[in-house]
Design an enzyme around this catalytic site. Structure first.
Site, PDB file in Angstrom:
ATOM      1  N   ARG A 100       0.894  -1.180   0.000  1.00  0.00           N
ATOM      2  CA  ARG A 100       0.000   0.000   0.000  1.00  0.00           C
ATOM      3  C   ARG A 100       0.920   1.215   0.000  1.00  0.00           C
ATOM      4  NH1 ARG A 100      -5.446   1.278   3.341  1.00  0.00           N
ATOM      5  NH2 ARG A 100      -6.140  -0.033   1.620  1.00  0.00           N
ATOM      6  N   HIS A 127      -6.971   0.631  -6.770  1.00  0.00           N
ATOM      7  CA  HIS A 127      -7.240  -0.235  -5.613  1.00  0.00           C
ATOM      8  C   HIS A 127      -7.867  -1.527  -6.171  1.00  0.00           C
ATOM      9  CE1 HIS A 127      -7.595  -1.379  -1.582  1.00  0.00           C
ATOM     10  NE2 HIS A 127      -8.494  -0.525  -1.116  1.00  0.00           N
ATOM     11  N   GLN A 130      -9.655  -4.329  -3.993  1.00  0.00           N
ATOM     12  CA  GLN A 130     -10.926  -3.833  -3.452  1.00  0.00           C
ATOM     13  C   GLN A 130     -12.076  -4.103  -4.424  1.00  0.00           C
ATOM     14  OE1 GLN A 130     -11.880  -1.827  -0.516  1.00  0.00           O
ATOM     15  NE2 GLN A 130     -13.865  -2.398  -1.360  1.00  0.00           N
ATOM     16  N   ASP A 221     -17.176   6.711  -2.169  1.00  0.00           N
ATOM     17  CA  ASP A 221     -15.942   6.637  -1.390  1.00  0.00           C
ATOM     18  C   ASP A 221     -15.685   8.037  -0.834  1.00  0.00           C
ATOM     19  OD1 ASP A 221     -13.472   5.894  -0.327  1.00  0.00           O
ATOM     20  OD2 ASP A 221     -12.409   6.009  -2.235  1.00  0.00           O
ATOM     21  N   CYS A 260     -16.432   1.357  -0.169  1.00  0.00           N
ATOM     22  CA  CYS A 260     -15.256   0.536   0.146  1.00  0.00           C
ATOM     23  C   CYS A 260     -14.856   0.651   1.611  1.00  0.00           C
ATOM     24  CB  CYS A 260     -14.091   0.922  -0.764  1.00  0.00           C
ATOM     25  SG  CYS A 260     -13.619   2.661  -0.601  1.00  0.00           S
ATOM     26  N   ARG A 288     -13.383  -9.005   1.143  1.00  0.00           N
ATOM     27  CA  ARG A 288     -11.955  -8.700   0.968  1.00  0.00           C
ATOM     28  C   ARG A 288     -11.123  -9.918   1.364  1.00  0.00           C
ATOM     29  NH1 ARG A 288     -10.383  -3.431   1.185  1.00  0.00           N
ATOM     30  NH2 ARG A 288      -8.458  -4.253   0.280  1.00  0.00           N
TER      31      ARG A 288
HETATM   32  N1   CP Z   1     -11.306  -0.361   1.904  1.00  0.00           N
HETATM   33  C1   CP Z   1     -10.058  -0.372   2.398  1.00  0.00           C
HETATM   34  O1   CP Z   1      -9.068  -0.540   1.671  1.00  0.00           O
HETATM   35  O2   CP Z   1     -10.001  -0.195   3.740  1.00  0.00           O
HETATM   36  P1   CP Z   1      -8.672   0.039   4.598  1.00  0.00           P
HETATM   37  O3   CP Z   1      -8.127   1.381   4.191  1.00  0.00           O
HETATM   38  O4   CP Z   1      -9.111   0.000   6.026  1.00  0.00           O
HETATM   39  O5   CP Z   1      -7.707  -1.056   4.264  1.00  0.00           O
HETATM   40  N1  NVA Z   2      -9.836   6.556  -1.872  1.00  0.00           N
HETATM   41  C1  NVA Z   2      -9.533   6.139  -0.528  1.00  0.00           C
HETATM   42  C2  NVA Z   2      -9.750   4.669  -0.390  1.00  0.00           C
HETATM   43  C3  NVA Z   2      -9.557   4.119   0.985  1.00  0.00           C
HETATM   44  C4  NVA Z   2      -9.758   2.643   1.072  1.00  0.00           C
HETATM   45  C5  NVA Z   2      -8.108   6.519  -0.184  1.00  0.00           C
HETATM   46  O1  NVA Z   2      -7.212   6.353  -1.025  1.00  0.00           O
HETATM   47  O2  NVA Z   2      -7.874   7.008   0.917  1.00  0.00           O
END
Ligand code: CP
Ligand code: NVA
Length: 305
Positions: A100, A127, A130, A221, A260, A288
């Site tokens: 990440r 993502h 997801q 989101d 999400c 997930r």
């Molecule tokens: N949806 C998602 O990726 O959640 P987190 O940021 O908690 O991993």
């Molecule tokens: N768009 C959001 C998604 C979080 C799961 C971010 O990048 O923070």
């Protein structure tokens, strides 16, 4: 599939097989307890996470392997040592890098310089894992994924980009309703459009909410993604028309509502909708885990699944 960096790596058959495997694992997890026995993954996180971290770690455990969480939130990646040196070290010990990261290019560099599969666990642009769980959830609730009409509302961010990619390849119809100049990435949209043409689906971007009618799925989101310090209050006025509230749900004809997570209740979604009868947000969260199990098994031990 060697890596999962963008979601463009798989064709329709690949997505369908992965989702079917996740459904089989969900139905009978005990049958897969030794699929990744003795294997391990480094879980490299530059940003916070609840769902992604927990489910990747548990996915490795449930398959008989082990996930090693690396907290890179203090900016170590590429600073304490170079990204290629991270990749070269970790490739000697683990069978997979799950990352990440702030920049998509970091994942590409890890993949280019390491010698094990790299999985995108969220970047500035994508993502992908997801939205695999999201389409699995759509299949569970609506019975199919092709031709499903998905309306994404809000900021054209990493999740919006990935919904366009997966939706296009699965033959769905995905429209992003975003305020002007807040749409998805143009290059990703163009590539997704080519996939949609191939598979009989479509992708669209608009700011015109008057066309939000006869959609099966509403998806939203956060209006401000991780790494952006802009206060939500500052963007509220611009995004509020795109909020998923009871009135918007009723006029859209939606059968299910998705997010999400994490949700910012009272901003992109109201309590009434998030806790209401059409909300499937915690099914998405659960899935997930199953999709990550299917993804890791497919990448690390394809002959076993
Ligand atoms: N949806 C998602 O990726 O959640 P987190 O940021 O908690 O991993
Ligand atoms: N768009 C959001 C998604 C979080 C799961 C971010 O990048 O923070």
């Amino acid at each position: 599939m060697e890596h999962l960096l963008t979601g463009f790596e798989l064709n329709q058959d690949g997505y369908v097989k992965l989702i079917e495997l996740a459904q089989a694992m969900k139905a009978d997890p005990k049958s897969y307890r030794r699929t990744l026995e003795g294997m391990s993954a480094a879980l490299m996180f530059e940003k916070p996470s609840l769902r992604t971290r927990t489910t990747f770690e548990l996915a490795m455990f449930n398959l008989g392997g082990h996930g090693v969480y690396l907290d890179l939130g203090k900016g170590d990646l590429g600073v304490r040592e170079t990204v290629p040196d991270y990749a070269r070290n970790l490739s000697r010990w683990v069978d997979c890098l799950v990352g990440r990261v702030f920049k998509q290019t970091t994942l590409e560099e890890l993949a280019a310089t390491g010698s094990v599969p790299v999985v995108n666990a969220l970047s500035d642009l994508y993502h992908p894992a997801q939205v695999m769980a999201d389409f699995m959830t759509i299949k569970e609730h609506l019975g199919h994924m092709d031709k499903v009409k998905v309306a994404y509302l809000g900021d054209g961010n990493n999740v919006a980009n990935s919904l366009l990619v997966a939706g296009a390849i699965l033959g769905a119809h995905v429209t992003c309703f975003c305020p002007l100049n807040c749409g998805p990435d143009v290059q990703i949209f163009t590539k997704a459009q080519a996939e949609a043409q191939k598979y009989g689906g479509s992708v669209q971007v608009t700011d015109d909410l008057s066309t939000l009618k006869d959609y099966d799925v509403l998806y939203t989101d956060t209006w401000v993604s991780m790494g952006d310090d802009t206060p939500l209050e500052q963007v509220k006025k611009r995004f509020l028309p795109y909020q998923i509230n009871e009135q918007l749900v009723a006029s859209s004809g939606a059968k299910i509502v998705m997010h999400c997570l994490p949700a910012h209740r009272g901003y992109e979604i109201t309590d009434e909708v998030m806790d209401g009868p059409l909300s499937v947000v915690f099914d998405e969260a659960e899935n997930r885990l199953h999709i990550h199990m299917a993804l890791l098994a497919t990448l690390l031990n394809p002959s076993a699944v």
